[in-house]
Design a protein around this motif. Structure first.
Motif, PDB file in Angstrom:
ATOM      1  N   SER A 170       0.835  -1.197   0.000  1.00  0.00           N
ATOM      2  CA  SER A 170       0.000   0.000   0.000  1.00  0.00           C
ATOM      3  C   SER A 170       0.869   1.247   0.000  1.00  0.00           C
ATOM      4  N   GLN A 171       0.420   2.244  -0.769  1.00  0.00           N
ATOM      5  CA  GLN A 171       1.212   3.457  -0.972  1.00  0.00           C
ATOM      6  C   GLN A 171       1.347   4.259   0.311  1.00  0.00           C
ATOM      7  N   TRP A 172       2.527   4.861   0.520  1.00  0.00           N
ATOM      8  CA  TRP A 172       2.710   5.821   1.588  1.00  0.00           C
ATOM      9  C   TRP A 172       1.670   6.925   1.418  1.00  0.00           C
ATOM     10  N   TRP A 173       0.917   7.266   2.469  1.00  0.00           N
ATOM     11  CA  TRP A 173       1.222   7.051   3.866  1.00  0.00           C
ATOM     12  C   TRP A 173       0.329   6.012   4.545  1.00  0.00           C
ATOM     13  N   ILE A 174      -0.560   5.362   3.760  1.00  0.00           N
ATOM     14  CA  ILE A 174      -1.355   4.281   4.351  1.00  0.00           C
ATOM     15  C   ILE A 174      -0.475   3.064   4.617  1.00  0.00           C
ATOM     16  N   GLY A 175       0.431   2.803   3.690  1.00  0.00           N
ATOM     17  CA  GLY A 175       1.392   1.718   3.835  1.00  0.00           C
ATOM     18  C   GLY A 175       2.795   2.234   3.598  1.00  0.00           C
ATOM     19  N   LEU A 176       3.719   1.316   3.340  1.00  0.00           N
ATOM     20  CA  LEU A 176       5.132   1.667   3.237  1.00  0.00           C
ATOM     21  C   LEU A 176       5.667   1.616   1.808  1.00  0.00           C
ATOM     22  N   LYS A 177       4.804   1.430   0.837  1.00  0.00           N
ATOM     23  CA  LYS A 177       5.239   1.479  -0.552  1.00  0.00           C
ATOM     24  C   LYS A 177       5.640   2.914  -0.896  1.00  0.00           C
ATOM     25  N   GLY A 178       6.846   3.082  -1.416  1.00  0.00           N
ATOM     26  CA  GLY A 178       7.344   4.423  -1.707  1.00  0.00           C
ATOM     27  C   GLY A 178       8.035   5.097  -0.540  1.00  0.00           C
ATOM     28  N   PHE A 179       8.159   4.398   0.593  1.00  0.00           N
ATOM     29  CA  PHE A 179       8.804   4.969   1.780  1.00  0.00           C
ATOM     30  C   PHE A 179      10.237   5.404   1.472  1.00  0.00           C
ATOM     31  N   GLU A 180      10.979   4.547   0.777  1.00  0.00           N
ATOM     32  CA  GLU A 180      12.385   4.855   0.504  1.00  0.00           C
ATOM     33  C   GLU A 180      12.521   6.069  -0.404  1.00  0.00           C
ATOM     34  N   ALA A 181      11.621   6.192  -1.373  1.00  0.00           N
ATOM     35  CA  ALA A 181      11.645   7.374  -2.234  1.00  0.00           C
ATOM     36  C   ALA A 181      11.318   8.634  -1.446  1.00  0.00           C
ATOM     37  N   GLU A 182      10.434   8.498  -0.467  1.00  0.00           N
ATOM     38  CA  GLU A 182      10.022   9.650   0.343  1.00  0.00           C
ATOM     39  C   GLU A 182      11.119  10.104   1.295  1.00  0.00           C
ATOM     40  N   PHE A 183      11.850   9.138   1.893  1.00  0.00           N
ATOM     41  CA  PHE A 183      12.763   9.477   2.983  1.00  0.00           C
ATOM     42  C   PHE A 183      14.226   9.115   2.725  1.00  0.00           C
ATOM     43  N   GLY A 184      14.501   8.423   1.631  1.00  0.00           N
ATOM     44  CA  GLY A 184      15.880   8.107   1.307  1.00  0.00           C
ATOM     45  C   GLY A 184      16.435   6.893   2.017  1.00  0.00           C
ATOM     46  N   CYS A 185      15.594   6.131   2.688  1.00  0.00           N
ATOM     47  CA  CYS A 185      16.031   4.912   3.364  1.00  0.00           C
ATOM     48  C   CYS A 185      14.833   3.992   3.530  1.00  0.00           C
ATOM     49  N   ALA A 186      15.107   2.729   3.758  1.00  0.00           N
ATOM     50  CA  ALA A 186      14.034   1.759   3.966  1.00  0.00           C
ATOM     51  C   ALA A 186      13.512   1.862   5.392  1.00  0.00           C
ATOM     52  N   PRO A 187      12.245   1.486   5.641  1.00  0.00           N
ATOM     53  CA  PRO A 187      11.735   1.450   7.010  1.00  0.00           C
ATOM     54  C   PRO A 187      12.475   0.409   7.830  1.00  0.00           C
ATOM     55  N   ARG A 188      12.713   0.694   9.106  1.00  0.00           N
ATOM     56  CA  ARG A 188      13.554  -0.147   9.959  1.00  0.00           C
ATOM     57  C   ARG A 188      12.673  -0.967  10.904  1.00  0.00           C
ATOM     58  N   VAL A 189      11.857  -1.811  10.308  1.00  0.00           N
ATOM     59  CA  VAL A 189      10.864  -2.567  11.072  1.00  0.00           C
ATOM     60  C   VAL A 189      11.534  -3.562  12.013  1.00  0.00           C
ATOM     61  N   GLU A 190      12.569  -4.237  11.554  1.00  0.00           N
ATOM     62  CA  GLU A 190      13.217  -5.242  12.399  1.00  0.00           C
ATOM     63  C   GLU A 190      13.767  -4.607  13.671  1.00  0.00           C
ATOM     64  N   GLU A 191      14.331  -3.430  13.592  1.00  0.00           N
ATOM     65  CA  GLU A 191      14.876  -2.762  14.776  1.00  0.00           C
ATOM     66  C   GLU A 191      13.772  -2.313  15.725  1.00  0.00           C
ATOM     67  N   LEU A 192      12.591  -2.041  15.183  1.00  0.00           N
ATOM     68  CA  LEU A 192      11.464  -1.628  16.029  1.00  0.00           C
ATOM     69  C   LEU A 192      11.024  -2.751  16.964  1.00  0.00           C
ATOM     70  N   ARG A 193      11.356  -3.992  16.616  1.00  0.00           N
ATOM     71  CA  ARG A 193      11.020  -5.124  17.489  1.00  0.00           C
ATOM     72  C   ARG A 193      11.733  -5.039  18.832  1.00  0.00           C
ATOM     73  N   GLU A 194      12.820  -4.285  18.883  1.00  0.00           N
ATOM     74  CA  GLU A 194      13.597  -4.164  20.120  1.00  0.00           C
ATOM     75  C   GLU A 194      13.117  -3.011  21.003  1.00  0.00           C
ATOM     76  N   VAL A 195      12.116  -2.259  20.553  1.00  0.00           N
ATOM     77  CA  VAL A 195      11.633  -1.082  21.277  1.00  0.00           C
ATOM     78  C   VAL A 195      10.336  -1.428  22.015  1.00  0.00           C
ATOM     79  N   PRO A 196      10.234  -1.159  23.319  1.00  0.00           N
ATOM     80  CA  PRO A 196       8.944  -1.325  24.007  1.00  0.00           C
ATOM     81  C   PRO A 196       7.897  -0.389  23.397  1.00  0.00           C
ATOM     82  N   VAL A 197       6.724  -0.932  23.068  1.00  0.00           N
ATOM     83  CA  VAL A 197       5.684  -0.161  22.393  1.00  0.00           C
ATOM     84  C   VAL A 197       4.380  -0.243  23.182  1.00  0.00           C
ATOM     85  N   GLN A 198       3.751   0.895  23.358  1.00  0.00           N
ATOM     86  CA  GLN A 198       2.415   0.993  23.929  1.00  0.00           C
ATOM     87  C   GLN A 198       1.489   1.651  22.913  1.00  0.00           C
TER      88      GLN A 198
END
Length: 281
Positions: A170-198
């Motif tokens: 799904s296209q940014w901003w509903i999804g992450l398609k085009g994220f790298e074009a928008e921000f110059g890097c890929a989303p860092r989902v794997e690293e987010l697994r190490e962050v406590p989230v509420q």
């Protein structure tokens, strides 16, 4: 009596302790921030942890800061409340910061610059910080986390009306398609697994007039694909995170609607659990 006139605090020190005045950001003076500096702050002592409270559309940064003042004293934690004013570039715009990038402005970079500036001015651990946002602030913080999980000690997402799901189709901003074009890097989902989230929302947060506004500048077709209320959409984000290996603490505050200050007790508890880990029963 005359001598008493000379018993004054130095203005710079006075306004840099406790609930501070608003400071313009050195990074971009269109943006500013205020702080709560607890009495535990000691330039020569151990660095304090930092909690960042990101405002929503109403820009209530000082109110968030004041609400957290007693908590900050109890836990020896500095509080930073940014201010990203409405009407930057477009005088009618209310939503500039929520999607991180607006024209040539990167609001994630602006926030990180504030954090680093506070780290230079005060004895605070600025490398990783706690981050909460509600409504428009909730939009900002979960998108921020896709870019900068390495800077987060904990993430609290409060009742966002428009959500970016971990969905590469799904296209940014509903999804992450085009994220790298928008921000110059890929989303860092794997690293987010190490962050406590509420994730936190009121049980009565069911009004939809503001978040189902088809045709407005902050609408995108498909924004309602996972529900029409903030509760439904946040539950969908929880499920989406957990499907990608990101554990979520989900708090529903009884009897509360879309009221930012009324959901803060579980946020404080969540942050406290990170600063002072509790033994499991």
């Amino acid at each position: 009596m005359a001598e008493a006139l000379h018993v004054v605090k130095h203005p710079t020190g006075f306004y840099s302790a406790g609930a501070t005045t608003l400071f313009a950001s050195k990074y971009d003076q269109r943006f500013s921030y205020c702080l709560y500096v607890p009495s535990a702050h000691d330039p020569d002592g151990a660095p304090l942890p930092l909690a960042v409270l990101q405002h929503g559309t109403g820009r209530r940064g000082p109110q968030y800061r004041d609400n957290f003042a007693d908590w900050a004293e109890k836990h020896g934690c500095m509080v930073l409340a940014p201010l990203f004013p409405a009407g930057i570039v477009d005088p009618d715009d209310l939503h500039n910061f929520k999607f991180l990038r607006y024209g040539d402005i990167r609001f994630d970079h602006a926030l990180l610059a504030m954090v680093d500036e506070v780290g230079e001015r005060f004895n605070v651990s600025a490398g990783r910080f706690l981050l909460h946002g509600f409504s428009g602030g909730g939009q900002f913080v979960h998108r921020f986390a896709y870019l900068h999980p390495d800077r987060l000690a904990g993430l609290s997402i409060g009742a966002p009306g428009r959500i970016t799901y971990i969905d590469p189709s799904s296209q940014w901003w509903i999804g992450l398609k085009g994220f790298e074009a928008e921000f110059g890097c890929a989303p860092r989902v794997e690293e987010l697994r190490e962050v406590p989230v509420q994730m936190v929302v009121g049980s009565d947060d069911v009004e939809t007039w503001e978040i189902n506004n088809q045709g407005d500048t902050n609408w995108m077709d498909g924004a309602d694909a996972h529900g029409v209320t903030r509760i439904d959409r946040l539950k969908a984000l929880r499920d989406n995170f957990e499907d990608h290996g990101i554990s979520v603490r989900f708090d529903v505050v009884p009897g509360v609607g879309h009221e930012p200050m009324a959901v803060l007790e579980p946020v404080k508890d969540f942050f406290a659990s990170i600063l002072t880990p509790r033994e499991s029963s």
